[in-house]
Design a protein around this motif. Structure first.
Motif, PDB file in Angstrom:
ATOM      1  N   ASP A  29       0.854  -1.181   0.000  1.00  0.00           N
ATOM      2  CA  ASP A  29       0.000   0.000   0.000  1.00  0.00           C
ATOM      3  C   ASP A  29       0.889   1.230   0.000  1.00  0.00           C
ATOM      4  OD1 ASP A  29      -2.189  -1.675   0.225  1.00  0.00           O
ATOM      5  OD2 ASP A  29      -2.290  -1.492   2.411  1.00  0.00           O
TER       6      ASP A  29
ATOM      7  N   GLN B  95       0.907   5.473   0.639  1.00  0.00           N
ATOM      8  CA  GLN B  95       0.253   6.682   1.118  1.00  0.00           C
ATOM      9  C   GLN B  95       1.003   7.881   0.556  1.00  0.00           C
ATOM     10  OE1 GLN B  95       0.522   7.421   5.311  1.00  0.00           O
ATOM     11  NE2 GLN B  95      -1.218   8.808   5.363  1.00  0.00           N
TER      12      GLN B  95
ATOM     13  N   GLN C 144       1.189  11.987   0.422  1.00  0.00           N
ATOM     14  CA  GLN C 144       0.746  13.170   1.150  1.00  0.00           C
ATOM     15  C   GLN C 144       1.342  14.426   0.534  1.00  0.00           C
ATOM     16  OE1 GLN C 144       2.041  11.999   5.131  1.00  0.00           O
ATOM     17  NE2 GLN C 144      -0.080  11.609   5.684  1.00  0.00           N
TER      18      GLN C 144
ATOM     19  N   GLU D 296      -4.079  14.152   0.586  1.00  0.00           N
ATOM     20  CA  GLU D 296      -3.433  12.849   0.538  1.00  0.00           C
ATOM     21  C   GLU D 296      -4.310  11.866  -0.231  1.00  0.00           C
ATOM     22  OE1 GLU D 296      -3.081  10.719   4.260  1.00  0.00           O
ATOM     23  OE2 GLU D 296      -4.856  11.697   5.047  1.00  0.00           O
TER      24      GLU D 296
ATOM     25  N   TRP E 282      -4.391   7.266  -1.113  1.00  0.00           N
ATOM     26  CA  TRP E 282      -3.807   5.938  -0.920  1.00  0.00           C
ATOM     27  C   TRP E 282      -3.885   5.146  -2.219  1.00  0.00           C
ATOM     28  CZ3 TRP E 282      -1.587   3.483   3.305  1.00  0.00           C
ATOM     29  CH2 TRP E 282      -1.612   4.194   4.508  1.00  0.00           C
TER      30      TRP E 282
ATOM     31  N   ARG F 147      -3.691   1.097  -2.895  1.00  0.00           N
ATOM     32  CA  ARG F 147      -3.675  -0.117  -2.080  1.00  0.00           C
ATOM     33  C   ARG F 147      -3.625  -1.371  -2.969  1.00  0.00           C
ATOM     34  NH1 ARG F 147      -4.877   1.235   3.196  1.00  0.00           N
ATOM     35  NH2 ARG F 147      -5.939   3.244   3.520  1.00  0.00           N
TER      36      ARG F 147
ATOM     37  N   ASP G  29      13.563   0.670   8.324  1.00  0.00           N
ATOM     38  CA  ASP G  29      12.602   1.006   9.374  1.00  0.00           C
ATOM     39  C   ASP G  29      13.253   0.715  10.727  1.00  0.00           C
ATOM     40  OD1 ASP G  29      10.376   1.690  10.766  1.00  0.00           O
ATOM     41  OD2 ASP G  29       9.273  -0.166  10.346  1.00  0.00           O
TER      42      ASP G  29
ATOM     43  N   TYR H  66       3.099   8.162  14.715  1.00  0.00           N
ATOM     44  CA  TYR H  66       3.273   7.107  13.718  1.00  0.00           C
ATOM     45  C   TYR H  66       2.661   5.799  14.233  1.00  0.00           C
ATOM     46  CZ  TYR H  66       6.752  10.206  11.623  1.00  0.00           C
ATOM     47  OH  TYR H  66       7.387  11.281  11.052  1.00  0.00           O
ATOM     48  N   GLU H  67       2.136   5.004  13.301  1.00  0.00           N
ATOM     49  CA  GLU H  67       1.696   3.652  13.627  1.00  0.00           C
ATOM     50  C   GLU H  67       2.950   2.801  13.802  1.00  0.00           C
ATOM     51  OE1 GLU H  67       1.283   0.355  12.651  1.00  0.00           O
ATOM     52  OE2 GLU H  67      -0.204   0.137  14.245  1.00  0.00           O
TER      53      GLU H  67
ATOM     54  N   THR I 216       3.651  -0.245  11.149  1.00  0.00           N
ATOM     55  CA  THR I 216       3.835   0.071   9.731  1.00  0.00           C
ATOM     56  C   THR I 216       4.726   1.280   9.487  1.00  0.00           C
ATOM     57  OG1 THR I 216       1.901   1.540   9.635  1.00  0.00           O
ATOM     58  CG2 THR I 216       1.519  -0.815   9.292  1.00  0.00           C
TER      59      THR I 216
ATOM     60  N   ASP J 297       3.540   4.222   9.369  1.00  0.00           N
ATOM     61  CA  ASP J 297       2.704   5.226   8.707  1.00  0.00           C
ATOM     62  C   ASP J 297       2.489   6.433   9.615  1.00  0.00           C
ATOM     63  OD1 ASP J 297       2.449   3.590   6.519  1.00  0.00           O
ATOM     64  OD2 ASP J 297       0.492   2.789   7.108  1.00  0.00           O
TER      65      ASP J 297
END
Length: 426
Positions: free
Chosen positions: A25, A27, A29, A40, A42, A44, A95, A232-233, A236, A238
């Motif tokens: 996916d 994203q 922005q 933004e 997405w 997916r 990450d 942030y998540e 992920t 995100d």
């Protein structure tokens, strides 16, 4: 970065190659030049076959300068620019925390001779916004070129950019990160910080984080700062939410602030808190990781979580002095038709030096807007002039509600009758 004009058709493209087979996916922005989120979208469920080789040998992640900028300034007040500030946002495909080194080399534009150089170490993580800046002040009048190189933690060259033809006059003291002889750019930092989670909708599950911090500055003056909080998540990476908060701080005085964020959805979140000065220079930051929150009644920054957090304030206050003693009295009120536990702190500073001299605190119980006068007394240890910062703290929700200052109070041992110096009413 892109430049657009009105509604003209502007087509831009970015590409990315997967290192592993999978479904992804994306994203996308859009931010304006003040870093405000504007739009933004997405994409997916995109299936990609990973490229072979994967990053120059299989284990080495890629790092690069996502953006960079520079500006010149006059730091010694002679009307001639003598210093360049070079800023950059390095990113990595990993990450994870990655240590990087940035080399800045300074050349004489006319001769090509190396004039100066230095290295700067940072830690970055994924695509998080990490903005760093360094300054260089000229030793002599001249035109200079700057080469900025990025190396990873294994000393692999990753990226670079150049800045050419910069005219600078000699500063009071040449070199990297000088203060320009006149104290041009002061330092700001987080002296302390904390966080705690709470249940604001009374479902017995924490849904909100409160992030508190005390920023300080080397300047004995009022300094406007901006604090960015990024959410942030955790799994992920995100970006979920972000917001900026503007404050004014002064010297080493106690300036304690806090902001809260309520989760939109159940999840585990990371928080990045960055401090910028009034010239938008990055000064300091800290991270909070792996905070588990359930969805609150209303997600976002500084929600009231169902209206349970009422307002408290100083309705009236005054003070009087006798010799070396001051009595500070106040009438705190609350919007709640109930009993509320509060704490009132008094920080005391020497007016001449701004040194922190002493602190007082006391707990009180108040009810709605009933008149409740409380007094805190302090006796000076030496003859002098003092400032008093009095602030009201909500014990249940753990944040400052109101405050007032009393400035330039002279306290000394002498035989004099008590005098009412001031009475203030909101």
């Amino acid at each position: 970065y892109h430049t657009i004009n009105g509604t003209q058709v502007d087509d831009f493209a970015q590409n990315w190659t997967a290192e592993e087979n999978g479904t992804y996916d994306f994203q996308v922005q859009l931010y304006d030049d003040d870093y405000n989120l504007e739009d933004e979208f997405w994409i997916r469920g995109v299936t990609l076959n990973g490229s072979s080789g994967g990053g120059g040998g299989g284990g080495d992640e890629d790092e690069w300068f996502y953006s960079h900028d520079h500006e010149t300034e006059d730091t010694n007040g002679d009307g001639e620019v003598d210093t360049i500030e070079i800023s950059y946002d390095p990113d990595t495909t990993c990450d994870c925390d990655v240590d990087i080194t940035v080399y800045i080399l300074v050349y004489d534009n006319e001769t090509g001779d190396l004039v100066d150089w230095d290295t700067f170490e940072y830690t970055i993580n994924d695509g998080s916004w990490d903005s760093f800046s360094e300054t260089w002040t000229a030793y002599d009048d001249g035109t200079y070129d700057f080469q900025v190189d990025l190396y990873d933690e294994e000393d692999n060259y990753e990226d670079n950019f150049t800045i050419t033809g910069v005219e600078l006059s000699a500063g009071d003291e040449g070199g990297f990160n000088q203060e320009g002889g006149g104290g041009g750019d002061e330092d700001e930092w987080f002296d302390s910080w904390y966080y705690e989670t709470e249940d604001t909708n009374e479902d017995d599950e924490d849904d909100t984080i409160e992030i508190g911090y005390e920023p300080d500055t080397t300047c004995d003056c009022d300094v406007d700062i901006t604090v960015y909080i990024w959410v942030y998540e955790a799994e992920t990476g995100d970006l979920v939410d972000w917001q900026t908060f503007a404050y004014t701080i002064n010297g080493g005085k106690l300036d304690s602030f806090s902001e809260n964020w309520t989760a939109y959805d159940d999840g585990t979140y990371d928080f990045v808190v960055d401090l910028y000065d009034d010239d938008d220079n990055y000064e300091d930051g800290f991270n909070i990781t792996s905070v588990e929150l359930l969805a609150g009644d209303e997600g976002g920054f500084n929600q009231e979580g169902g209206g349970e957090d009422d307002d408290e304030w100083f309705d009236e206050w005054n003070y009087d002095t006798e010799d070396a003693t001051i009595d500070i009295s106040y009438d705190p009120d609350t919007s709640c038709d109930c009993y509320i536990d509060i704490e009132v702190y008094v920080d005391i500073f020497d007016s001449e030096t701004d040194d922190h001299v002493a602190s007082l605190d006391d707990d009180h119980i108040i009810y709605n807007e009933e008149e409740d006068w409380f007094v805190q007394e302090w006796t000076a240890g030496y003859d002098g002039t003092y400032d008093f910062n009095v602030y009201l703290y909500d014990q249940e929700y753990g944040h400052e509600e109101d405050n007032f200052w009393i400035y330039d109070v002279e306290l000394a041992e002498q035989n004099a009758a008590p005098v009412i110096d001031a009475l203030y009413v909101d």
